[in-house]
Design an enzyme around this catalytic site. Structure first.
Site, PDB file in Angstrom:
ATOM      1  N   MET A  49      67.769  76.801  19.775  1.00 62.80           N
ATOM      2  CA  MET A  49      68.509  75.970  20.320  1.00 62.80           C
ATOM      3  C   MET A  49      69.815  75.948  20.001  1.00 62.80           C
ATOM      4  O   MET A  49      70.135  74.987  19.033  1.00 62.80           O
ATOM      5  CB  MET A  49      68.136  74.542  20.198  1.00 62.80           C
ATOM      6  CG  MET A  49      66.454  74.273  20.829  1.00 62.80           C
ATOM      7  SD  MET A  49      65.870  72.870  20.638  1.00 62.80           S
ATOM      8  CE  MET A  49      65.502  72.429  19.043  1.00 62.80           C
ATOM      9  N   ASP A  50      70.594  76.742  20.155  1.00 62.28           N
ATOM     10  CA  ASP A  50      72.092  77.139  19.535  1.00 62.28           C
ATOM     11  C   ASP A  50      73.072  76.445  20.412  1.00 62.28           C
ATOM     12  O   ASP A  50      73.100  76.390  21.656  1.00 62.28           O
ATOM     13  CB  ASP A  50      72.195  78.522  19.377  1.00 62.28           C
ATOM     14  CG  ASP A  50      73.319  78.955  18.482  1.00 62.28           C
ATOM     15  OD1 ASP A  50      73.844  80.114  18.435  1.00 62.28           O
ATOM     16  OD2 ASP A  50      73.774  78.001  17.612  1.00 62.28           O
TER      17      ASP A  50
END
Lengths: 287, 267
Positions: A49-50
């Site tokens: 989850m960047d």
């Protein structure tokens, strides 16, 4: 206070959840998923989850609000995966390397994780969601560790969807931990049953794999990284031999149902290839 | 009863129609995706030819020193195209890449290593260069050949080596929560069992999909993984573009590089 939170400071409430299941968007989504289900659906998807900080910077939000938006995106994704029939979802919430970040940001993320534990305990009752925390939990605060363990115990019998949250995790640490646990286990066996044969003294692949933090789930079918980066950042390297690696340019808080549909369509496009590869790797493993 | 039977038959008929429509829609969507990819593919090929002919200025010269170690993963269904692999290595040498690791999961490239080395003048094996202390010699490109057995199987071998040391050390009575080994010990033990090596900065995948196909997990924690398409369609322009993009990346992480000059077995 973050714009994502209501007047009492809560990230999400029943109104938000109710909105997800009503209206024409919900009907369209369900029809889209019916079409998708004609083809193979991934059993396990994993997500890096960047992009939370870049999202906050771009929207000129308070520092830390990007992570709130990321948490919301995750909750929405869980609902989509539940509806689509994906059984395992694994998310990379916090790496061991992330402890090197600004202490205020680290504390904000830990506080958000604590809040998420309470939210997930409510969601787990609605969707029969099992929650598992994978990583070196000894590096977390005692309160968070206790809350996480309690959530894992309370949801252990749920089976509709298994959410694994990788926190205080790197694959290098996971491999090392698995080797250490295998050594300790073999030492006990040798100590109790040392008949000189030596047959119990050999560590096998199955010993290491059962001690992996991710032993709870099958290998992922897809690893999605948002934010446009092309590396796995020490995430599920061991488990991703035959895994479709998908890089999405969109930052995580903006990841929505259309992105998920796109990723699943791409997976379906390459499904026969990956099925062949999985069989080949199994044959290699069996020698 | 007849009404119920008719009703059931109608429902079954409607369900069949609905399923057929859904299947048709699903196939239409996938055909549309293929059609959308076609012009994108043409554009990629055109761009790669422009790069090959030197018509795009920014790709003409760039600094490859940032790319210290490059890995190439070749899908097992294409790994027998040895001439293509040799050509790829020649291109890499022309671009200025000095250390390359070749991987295929079945170990076909390992078996062909003598043939490949023979075809590339001056190229030597990475570990031979290390033993002879010529790693920093800019004249030679080094090659390393890796397969699936250098991944999980190697970790198992290393685990058994570490277990023997752990058993002999007498430290087995320590607190069960204490860490016994370090990542550095694991890295060195993998070298001992013949499966260690530097961590590549960039990994190029030649195959139908973006997947590392079992490349040793211990070696790619922060490696950029780029999909290059099938080996049969490889072209110089795409290779240059992938390397150029890597040199432009500014990563935001605490990257731990494995120093080429310190990969010494301490045992």
């Amino acid at each position: 206070m973050s714009f994502l939170r209501n007047k009492t400071g809560m990230l999400i409430n029943e109104d938000v959840l109710g909105h997800l299941f009503s209206g024409w968007t919900s009907i369209l989504r369900k029809w889209a998923f019916r079409v998708l289900r004609v083809g193979p659906i991934p059993r396990h998807i994993a997500i890096i989850m960047d992009g939370n900080r870049r999202y906050a910077k771009r929207k000129r939000l308070q520092e830390g609000t990007g992570h709130d938006a990321g948490a919301m995106a995750l909750l929405y994704l869980l609902v989509y995966c539940y509806e689509l029939g994906i059984k395992y979802v694994t998310v990379y919430a916090f790496s061991i390397d992330n402890f090197k970040r600004n202490p205020e940001e680290v504390q904000k993320i830990m506080d958000l994780m604590m809040e998420s534990v309470f939210l997930l305990s409510r969601l787990s009752k609605i969707y029969s969601l099992r929650v598992h925390f994978a990583g070196n939990l000894q590096l977390l605060s005692a309160d968070l560790r206790k809350a996480a363990k309690k959530l894992m115990e309370n949801t252990a019998s749920n089976s509709n969807l298994v959410l694994t949250i990788c926190v205080s995790y790197t694959c290098s640490d996971e491999i090392l931990h698995a080797v250490e646990e295998s050594c300790k286990e073999k030492t006990k066996i040798v100590g109790c049953d040392d008949d000189g044969q030596g047959t119990h003294r050999v560590i096998k692949l199955v010993d290491i794999e059962k001690h992996m933090y991710m032993a709870i789930a099958p290998d992922p079918d897809i690893i999605i990284r948002t934010g446009g980066e092309w590396r796995l950042s020490n995430f599920l390297l061991w488990q991703s031999c035959c895994c479709h690696l998908s890089s999405i340019f969109t930052v995580w808080p903006e990841f929505g149902v259309l992105h998920l549909v796109w990723v699943v369509l791409d997976f379906q496009h390459k499904y026969t290839y990956f099925a062949r590869k999985k069989n080949a790797i199994v044959d290699l493993g069996n020698g | 009863m007849d009404f119920n039977k008719e009703s059931q038959m109608s429902c079954s008929w409607y369900a069949q129609i609905e399923n057929r429509l859904l299947q048709l829609l699903w196939h239409l969507i996938h055909v549309t995706i293929d059609l959308c990819y076609f012009p994108l593919g043409i554009a990629d090929v055109l761009e790669s030819y422009l790069i090959s002919w030197g018509l795009l200025g920014r790709y003409k010269s760039f600094n490859v020193t940032k790319l210290r170690y490059l890995a190439i993963v070749v899908d097992s269904e294409e790994v027998y195209r040895t001439s293509k692999i040799i050509k790829l290595l020649q291109w890499l040498e022309a671009v200025g890449i000095k250390h390359v690791c070749l991987y295929d999961n079945e170990g076909v490239l390992k078996k062909s290593k003598d043939f490949i080395l023979e075809k590339l003048d001056g190229t030597i094996l990475f570990w031979d260069a290390h033993e002879n202390d010529v790693l920093s010699d800019r004249q030679h490109m080094t090659l390393e050949f890796v397969s699936f057995s250098d991944g999980k199987e190697a970790v198992v071998k290393a685990a058994n080596v570490l277990f023997m040391k752990y058993s002999k050390s007498g430290a087995t009575d320590q607190n069960q929560k204490d860490k016994i080994f370090t990542e550095s010990q694991m890295s060195n033990t993998l070298i001992t069992v013949g499966s260690g090596g530097p961590k590549p900065d960039l990994l190029l995948v030649y195959g139908p999909a973006r997947c590392h196909l079992g490349f040793p997990a211990w070696r790619i924690p922060y490696t950029e993984i780029v999909h290059m398409g099938p080996l049969k369609s490889m072209n110089y322009g795409s290779l240059v573009k992938a390397i150029y993009k890597f040199t432009m990346v500014q990563p935001n992480y605490g990257k731990l590089f494995f120093d080429l000059h310190c990969c010494v077995c301490k045992h």
